[in-house]
Motif scaffolding. Structure first.
Motif, short mmCIF file in Angstrom:
data_model
loop_
_atom_site.label_atom_id
_atom_site.label_comp_id
_atom_site.label_asym_id
_atom_site.label_seq_id
_atom_site.Cartn_x
_atom_site.Cartn_y
_atom_site.Cartn_z
N LEU A 99 -25.88 -11.86 36.14
CA LEU A 99 -26.70 -10.65 36.28
C LEU A 99 -27.78 -10.86 37.35
O LEU A 99 -28.05 -9.96 38.15
CB LEU A 99 -27.35 -10.30 34.95
CG LEU A 99 -28.13 -8.99 34.88
CD1 LEU A 99 -27.23 -7.80 35.22
CD2 LEU A 99 -28.75 -8.82 33.50
N ILE A 107 -34.55 -11.97 35.50
CA ILE A 107 -33.88 -11.79 34.22
C ILE A 107 -34.57 -12.65 33.17
O ILE A 107 -34.85 -13.82 33.40
CB ILE A 107 -32.39 -12.21 34.31
CG1 ILE A 107 -31.70 -11.52 35.50
CG2 ILE A 107 -31.69 -11.90 33.00
CD1 ILE A 107 -31.71 -10.01 35.45
N TYR A 183 -30.05 0.71 25.69
CA TYR A 183 -31.08 -0.08 26.35
C TYR A 183 -32.41 0.65 26.29
O TYR A 183 -32.48 1.88 26.14
CB TYR A 183 -30.71 -0.38 27.81
CG TYR A 183 -30.52 0.85 28.67
CD1 TYR A 183 -31.59 1.44 29.34
CD2 TYR A 183 -29.26 1.42 28.83
CE1 TYR A 183 -31.41 2.57 30.13
CE2 TYR A 183 -29.07 2.54 29.62
CZ TYR A 183 -30.16 3.11 30.27
OH TYR A 183 -29.99 4.24 31.04
N CYS A 196 -38.91 -2.27 33.78
CA CYS A 196 -37.96 -3.16 33.10
C CYS A 196 -36.97 -2.35 32.27
O CYS A 196 -37.29 -1.27 31.78
CB CYS A 196 -38.68 -4.14 32.18
SG CYS A 196 -40.05 -5.04 32.93
N GLY A 198 -34.19 -3.30 28.98
CA GLY A 198 -33.82 -4.38 28.06
C GLY A 198 -32.83 -3.93 27.01
O GLY A 198 -32.76 -2.76 26.66
N SER A 199 -32.07 -4.90 26.50
CA SER A 199 -31.08 -4.61 25.46
C SER A 199 -31.09 -5.73 24.43
O SER A 199 -31.54 -6.85 24.72
CB SER A 199 -29.69 -4.47 26.08
OG SER A 199 -28.78 -3.91 25.16
N LEU A 212 -32.50 -9.25 26.01
CA LEU A 212 -32.29 -9.53 27.43
C LEU A 212 -32.98 -8.44 28.23
O LEU A 212 -32.97 -7.28 27.83
CB LEU A 212 -30.78 -9.52 27.71
CG LEU A 212 -30.29 -9.53 29.15
CD1 LEU A 212 -30.54 -10.89 29.78
CD2 LEU A 212 -28.81 -9.18 29.19
N SER A 213 -33.61 -8.79 29.33
CA SER A 213 -34.23 -7.76 30.16
C SER A 213 -34.10 -8.06 31.64
O SER A 213 -33.93 -9.22 32.04
CB SER A 213 -35.72 -7.60 29.81
OG SER A 213 -36.48 -8.69 30.29
N LEU A 214 -34.16 -7.01 32.42
CA LEU A 214 -34.20 -7.09 33.89
C LEU A 214 -35.50 -6.44 34.33
O LEU A 214 -35.82 -5.33 33.89
CB LEU A 214 -33.00 -6.38 34.50
CG LEU A 214 -32.90 -6.32 36.03
CD1 LEU A 214 -31.43 -6.25 36.46
CD2 LEU A 214 -33.66 -5.14 36.62
N TYR A 229 -28.99 -0.07 36.20
CA TYR A 229 -29.47 -1.36 35.73
C TYR A 229 -29.45 -1.44 34.20
O TYR A 229 -29.16 -2.49 33.62
CB TYR A 229 -30.88 -1.63 36.25
CG TYR A 229 -30.91 -2.20 37.65
CD1 TYR A 229 -29.75 -2.51 38.34
CD2 TYR A 229 -32.13 -2.45 38.29
CE1 TYR A 229 -29.79 -3.05 39.62
CE2 TYR A 229 -32.19 -2.98 39.56
CZ TYR A 229 -31.02 -3.28 40.23
OH TYR A 229 -31.06 -3.81 41.50
N VAL A 233 -27.49 -4.30 32.03
CA VAL A 233 -28.17 -5.15 31.04
C VAL A 233 -27.51 -4.99 29.67
O VAL A 233 -27.29 -5.97 28.95
CB VAL A 233 -29.67 -4.80 30.97
CG1 VAL A 233 -30.32 -5.43 29.74
CG2 VAL A 233 -30.39 -5.27 32.23
N THR A 236 -24.22 -6.80 29.62
CA THR A 236 -24.44 -8.25 29.60
C THR A 236 -24.84 -8.70 28.20
O THR A 236 -24.37 -9.73 27.71
CB THR A 236 -25.53 -8.64 30.61
OG1 THR A 236 -25.14 -8.24 31.92
CG2 THR A 236 -25.76 -10.15 30.60
#
Length: 254
Positions: A99, A107, A183, A196, A198-199, A212-214, A229, A233, A236
Motif C-alpha cells: 500500500l 501508512i 472505512y 486520513c 482508516g479501516s 490500518l490508516s493512510l 484511497y 485501505v 488492504t
C-alpha cells in the motif's frame, strides 16, 4: 507493641510504578530532560528520580548527557523484541509495504489492546513532508480514522462503555456510515492540514484486532481522492484480516 512495617511487595510495586511513570514521561518528550523537570512532571522528589535514573542508566534504558536525560538504546531492543513476538505486525507488514509503494503515502498499523489503541508500525511517505506520529504511542479512538473504524465494528453499548460521554448520537450515526462504507475519514481533526482514511482489521469472529490508516497532507490528498484511497485501505485491511485467519487456522490444525 506491633511494629508498623510496610509490605515489601507493595514497596517494590510502587518503585516499578515510579519507574514507568518516569519512562512514559520521557518517552513523550522530544528532547533531553533535566531531573527537576522530570521530578516535577511525575510528582516525585528529585532524590528519588536521581536514584531511579542512575539504575536505568546502568541498564542503558536511559542515557545522560551533560546533566540531561533521554531514553536509551536498550528500549530499542525491547521494542523490537515486542514487535517480533506480535504475529499481527509480521503478517500485516507485506500488505503495508504494498500500500505504501502504491500510494507513496504514510501508512500506519494500530493494535487494539484492552480497549486502547496503539501505533505498532509506520511506513513513511518518500515525500519531504511527513507525520510526527511515533510507534508505541497511544492513539485516539475518536480522533483517528483507524480508531473510528475500530469503534464501528463494536456494539454500540460497548462503544458507550469505552467512551462514556463522548459516545454521542452524532458519533453513533457516523459509525453506522463507516460500517456501511468500510472505512473512516479524518478531515484534519487529529492534525491540521492532514487527511486520513482508516479501516478495521478483524479476527475470524469479526472482533477488532487493530486498524490500518493512510495519511497525507490535504494538498496531496484532496477530497476527490477519498473514495479511491478509502477503498484501497479497506481492501488492504480485509486482506490482512484474511491472512491472520489463515494463520490461526493453520496453527489450530497443528
Amino acid at each position: 507493641m506491633v511494629e508498623n512495617k510496610e509490605n515489601p511487595n507493595k514497596s517494590q510495586i510502587r518503585v516499578i510504578d515510579r519507574v514507568f511513570s518516569i519512562l512514559f514521561f520521557m518517552g513523550h518528550a522530544k528532547e533531553p530532560l533535566g531531573v527537576t523537570e522530570i521530578a516535577k512532571s511525575v510528582d516525585l522528589p528529585k532524590a528519588t528520580v536521581y536514584r531511579i535514573l542512575d539504575s536505568l542508566i546502568t541498564h542503558r534504558v536511559v542515557t545522560e548527557r551533560e546533566g540531561r536525560y533521554e531514553i536509551g538504546p536498550a528500549t530499542l531492543f525491547l521494542a523490537d523484541a515486542y514487535r517480533s513476538q506480535v504475529v499481527f505486525s509480521e503478517i500485516a507488514r507485506p500488505f503495508l509495504e504494498n500500500l505504501n509503494h502504491e500510494t507513496k503515502e504514510t501508512i500506519h498499523l494500530f493494535i487494539f489492546d484492552r480497549e486502547e489503541l496503539f501505533y505498532i508500525d509506520k511506513l513513511e511517505s518518500p515525500y519531504q513532508v511527513r507525520m510526527h506520529s511515533r510507534v508505541g504511542v497511544k492513539g485516539s479512538l475518536i480522533n483517528l480514522s483507524a480508531g473510528k473504524a475500530i469503534l464501528s465494528s463494536l456494539q454500540w453499548e460497548d462503544v458507550c462503555r469505552i467512551l462514556g460521554v463522548d459516545a454521542t448520537q452524532e458519533l453513533h450515526e457516523e459509525l453506522e456510515e463507516i460500517r456501511l462504507r468500510g472505512y473512516a475519514v479524518d478531515n484534519e481533526r487529529n492534525e491540521k492540514g492532514l487527511r486520513c482514511v482508516g479501516s478495521v482489521i478483524v479476527n475470524g469472529s469479526l472482533k477488532p484486532l487493530g486498524g490500518l490508516s493512510l495519511s497525507a497532507p490535504v494538498y496531496r490528498f484532496d477530497s476527490a481522492m477519498i473514495t479511491d484511497y478509502g477503498d484501497k485501505v479497506h481492501k488492504t485491511a480485509q486482506a490482512i484480516s484474511s491472512a491472520l485467519l489463515q494463520y490461526e487456522q493453520k496453527r489450530f490444525k497443528k
